[in-house]
Design a protein around this motif. Structure first.
Motif, PDB file in Angstrom:
ATOM      1  N   SER A  89       0.829  -1.206   0.000  1.00 48.80           N
ATOM      2  CA  SER A  89       0.000   0.000   0.000  1.00 48.80           C
ATOM      3  C   SER A  89       0.863   1.256   0.000  1.00 48.80           C
ATOM      4  O   SER A  89       0.603   2.203  -0.748  1.00 48.80           O
ATOM      5  CB  SER A  89      -0.925  -0.002   1.222  1.00 48.80           C
ATOM      6  OG  SER A  89      -1.739   1.132   1.224  1.00 48.80           O
ATOM      7  N   GLY A  90       1.902   1.259   0.815  1.00 48.60           N
ATOM      8  CA  GLY A  90       2.817   2.407   0.850  1.00 48.60           C
ATOM      9  C   GLY A  90       3.517   2.609  -0.476  1.00 48.60           C
ATOM     10  O   GLY A  90       3.627   3.731  -0.972  1.00 48.60           O
ATOM     11  N   GLU A  91       3.995   1.527  -1.077  1.00 51.48           N
ATOM     12  CA  GLU A  91       4.669   1.627  -2.373  1.00 51.48           C
ATOM     13  C   GLU A  91       3.721   2.168  -3.445  1.00 51.48           C
ATOM     14  O   GLU A  91       4.130   2.988  -4.276  1.00 51.48           O
ATOM     15  CB  GLU A  91       5.212   0.270  -2.794  1.00 51.48           C
ATOM     16  CG  GLU A  91       6.382  -0.196  -1.966  1.00 51.48           C
ATOM     17  CD  GLU A  91       6.779  -1.639  -2.238  1.00 51.48           C
ATOM     18  OE1 GLU A  91       7.820  -2.051  -1.693  1.00 51.48           O
ATOM     19  OE2 GLU A  91       6.059  -2.349  -2.973  1.00 51.48           O
ATOM     20  N   CYS A  92       2.476   1.731  -3.437  1.00 55.78           N
ATOM     21  CA  CYS A  92       1.503   2.234  -4.422  1.00 55.78           C
ATOM     22  C   CYS A  92       1.265   3.728  -4.241  1.00 55.78           C
ATOM     23  O   CYS A  92       1.227   4.488  -5.218  1.00 55.78           O
ATOM     24  CB  CYS A  92       0.195   1.472  -4.303  1.00 55.78           C
ATOM     25  SG  CYS A  92       0.272  -0.198  -4.963  1.00 55.78           S
ATOM     26  N   ARG A  93       1.108   4.157  -3.017  1.00 53.40           N
ATOM     27  CA  ARG A  93       0.912   5.590  -2.750  1.00 53.40           C
ATOM     28  C   ARG A  93       2.131   6.392  -3.198  1.00 53.40           C
ATOM     29  O   ARG A  93       2.002   7.446  -3.805  1.00 53.40           O
ATOM     30  CB  ARG A  93       0.634   5.827  -1.274  1.00 53.40           C
ATOM     31  CG  ARG A  93      -0.726   5.350  -0.850  1.00 53.40           C
ATOM     32  CD  ARG A  93      -0.921   5.505   0.648  1.00 53.40           C
ATOM     33  NE  ARG A  93      -2.108   4.818   1.070  1.00 53.40           N
ATOM     34  CZ  ARG A  93      -3.072   5.367   1.785  1.00 53.40           C
ATOM     35  NH1 ARG A  93      -2.972   6.618   2.180  1.00 53.40           N
ATOM     36  NH2 ARG A  93      -4.129   4.669   2.128  1.00 53.40           N
ATOM     37  N   LEU A  94       3.300   5.890  -2.888  1.00 55.35           N
ATOM     38  CA  LEU A  94       4.522   6.585  -3.274  1.00 55.35           C
ATOM     39  C   LEU A  94       4.672   6.627  -4.791  1.00 55.35           C
ATOM     40  O   LEU A  94       5.031   7.667  -5.354  1.00 55.35           O
ATOM     41  CB  LEU A  94       5.738   5.918  -2.626  1.00 55.35           C
ATOM     42  CG  LEU A  94       5.814   6.053  -1.107  1.00 55.35           C
ATOM     43  CD1 LEU A  94       6.836   5.071  -0.531  1.00 55.35           C
ATOM     44  CD2 LEU A  94       6.133   7.484  -0.699  1.00 55.35           C
ATOM     45  N   PHE A  95       4.397   5.519  -5.441  1.00 51.70           N
ATOM     46  CA  PHE A  95       4.464   5.475  -6.905  1.00 51.70           C
ATOM     47  C   PHE A  95       3.550   6.542  -7.505  1.00 51.70           C
ATOM     48  O   PHE A  95       3.944   7.278  -8.408  1.00 51.70           O
ATOM     49  CB  PHE A  95       4.070   4.084  -7.411  1.00 51.70           C
ATOM     50  CG  PHE A  95       4.099   3.963  -8.901  1.00 51.70           C
ATOM     51  CD1 PHE A  95       5.259   3.592  -9.552  1.00 51.70           C
ATOM     52  CD2 PHE A  95       2.972   4.243  -9.665  1.00 51.70           C
ATOM     53  CE1 PHE A  95       5.301   3.493 -10.944  1.00 51.70           C
ATOM     54  CE2 PHE A  95       3.002   4.153 -11.048  1.00 51.70           C
ATOM     55  CZ  PHE A  95       4.165   3.781 -11.685  1.00 51.70           C
ATOM     56  N   ASN A  96       2.329   6.631  -6.987  1.00 54.19           N
ATOM     57  CA  ASN A  96       1.357   7.602  -7.493  1.00 54.19           C
ATOM     58  C   ASN A  96       1.766   9.043  -7.213  1.00 54.19           C
ATOM     59  O   ASN A  96       1.241   9.966  -7.830  1.00 54.19           O
ATOM     60  CB  ASN A  96      -0.030   7.312  -6.935  1.00 54.19           C
ATOM     61  CG  ASN A  96      -0.624   6.043  -7.511  1.00 54.19           C
ATOM     62  OD1 ASN A  96      -0.300   5.648  -8.632  1.00 54.19           O
ATOM     63  ND2 ASN A  96      -1.470   5.389  -6.741  1.00 54.19           N
ATOM     64  N   GLN A  97       2.694   9.235  -6.298  1.00 53.93           N
ATOM     65  CA  GLN A  97       3.210  10.566  -5.984  1.00 53.93           C
ATOM     66  C   GLN A  97       4.529  10.835  -6.701  1.00 53.93           C
ATOM     67  O   GLN A  97       5.211  11.816  -6.401  1.00 53.93           O
ATOM     68  CB  GLN A  97       3.371  10.733  -4.472  1.00 53.93           C
ATOM     69  CG  GLN A  97       2.053  10.751  -3.746  1.00 53.93           C
ATOM     70  CD  GLN A  97       2.168  10.767  -2.239  1.00 53.93           C
ATOM     71  OE1 GLN A  97       1.195  10.512  -1.580  1.00 53.93           O
ATOM     72  NE2 GLN A  97       3.319  11.053  -1.662  1.00 53.93           N
ATOM     73  N   GLY A  98       4.918   9.942  -7.628  1.00 58.24           N
ATOM     74  CA  GLY A  98       6.099  10.169  -8.441  1.00 58.24           C
ATOM     75  C   GLY A  98       7.394   9.613  -7.899  1.00 58.24           C
ATOM     76  O   GLY A  98       8.467   9.903  -8.434  1.00 58.24           O
ATOM     77  N   VAL A  99       7.334   8.799  -6.859  1.00 58.41           N
ATOM     78  CA  VAL A  99       8.553   8.222  -6.290  1.00 58.41           C
ATOM     79  C   VAL A  99       9.094   7.146  -7.224  1.00 58.41           C
ATOM     80  O   VAL A  99       8.355   6.282  -7.694  1.00 58.41           O
ATOM     81  CB  VAL A  99       8.286   7.653  -4.884  1.00 58.41           C
ATOM     82  CG1 VAL A  99       9.463   6.817  -4.385  1.00 58.41           C
ATOM     83  CG2 VAL A  99       8.003   8.791  -3.917  1.00 58.41           C
ATOM     84  N   ALA A 100      10.396   7.217  -7.478  1.00 57.91           N
ATOM     85  CA  ALA A 100      11.054   6.250  -8.355  1.00 57.91           C
ATOM     86  C   ALA A 100      11.633   5.069  -7.580  1.00 57.91           C
ATOM     87  O   ALA A 100      11.635   3.945  -8.072  1.00 57.91           O
ATOM     88  CB  ALA A 100      12.165   6.926  -9.155  1.00 57.91           C
TER      89      ALA A 100
END
Length: 153
Positions: A89-100
């Protein structure tokens, strides 16, 4: 066990600190949780059962990178998939915020956590000698969430 990941807010700092204390020999204080959760770029997630926190994760984002600051599951709930739920869940949120990519440290004396991260696609990039208060080394792991302009997981 399937419990949803929900936002963990600074207003729950006391409960999160109590959970963290059940998860780790040296848990973080409510003051530390409150301060971290009030920082820009900090994402707290938790799972609850019957109104009680049983697992938590805390990420901190800086531009297109993030760090998993802590991930813990109440000892009575370990091996139930909650850590996987929070990590994903954290990775998905971060991905959606542009985290590489995401970084984390794991003790070389914590093979269960290391196995969780390796199953999730994290790989070792460095070591930090005597990083923890108990003198244990930390393995620095990273996971790329996006590469080459990728726009979806």
């Amino acid at each position: 066990m399937r419990l949803p990941a929900e936002p963990a807010l600074a207003s729950s700092a006391e409960e999160l600190a109590a959970l963290h204390g059940r998860c780790f020999a040296t848990g973080w204080s409510a003051r530390e949780f409150g301060a971290l959760l009030n920082l820009p770029g900090c994402i707290g997630l938790a799972c609850r059962e019957d109104g009680r926190y049983v697992a938590l994760a805390l990420f901190r984002q800086a531009l297109d990178e993030a760090e998993l600051l802590t991930l813990g599951t109440d000892p009575a709930y370990r091996r139930s998939g909650l850590a996987d739920t929070l990590l994903t869940s954290g990775e998905c949120r971060l991905f959606n915020q542009g985290v590489a990519r995401v970084f984390l440290e794991v003790s070389d004396q914590n093979p269960a956590a290391a196995a969780l991260y390796e199953r999730a696609g994290y790989g070792e990039v460095a070591r930090r000698k005597a990083y923890y208060r108990d003198g244990n080394d930390a393995r620095v792991l990273e996971k790329w969430l996006r590469k080459d302009g990728q726009t979806g997981p």
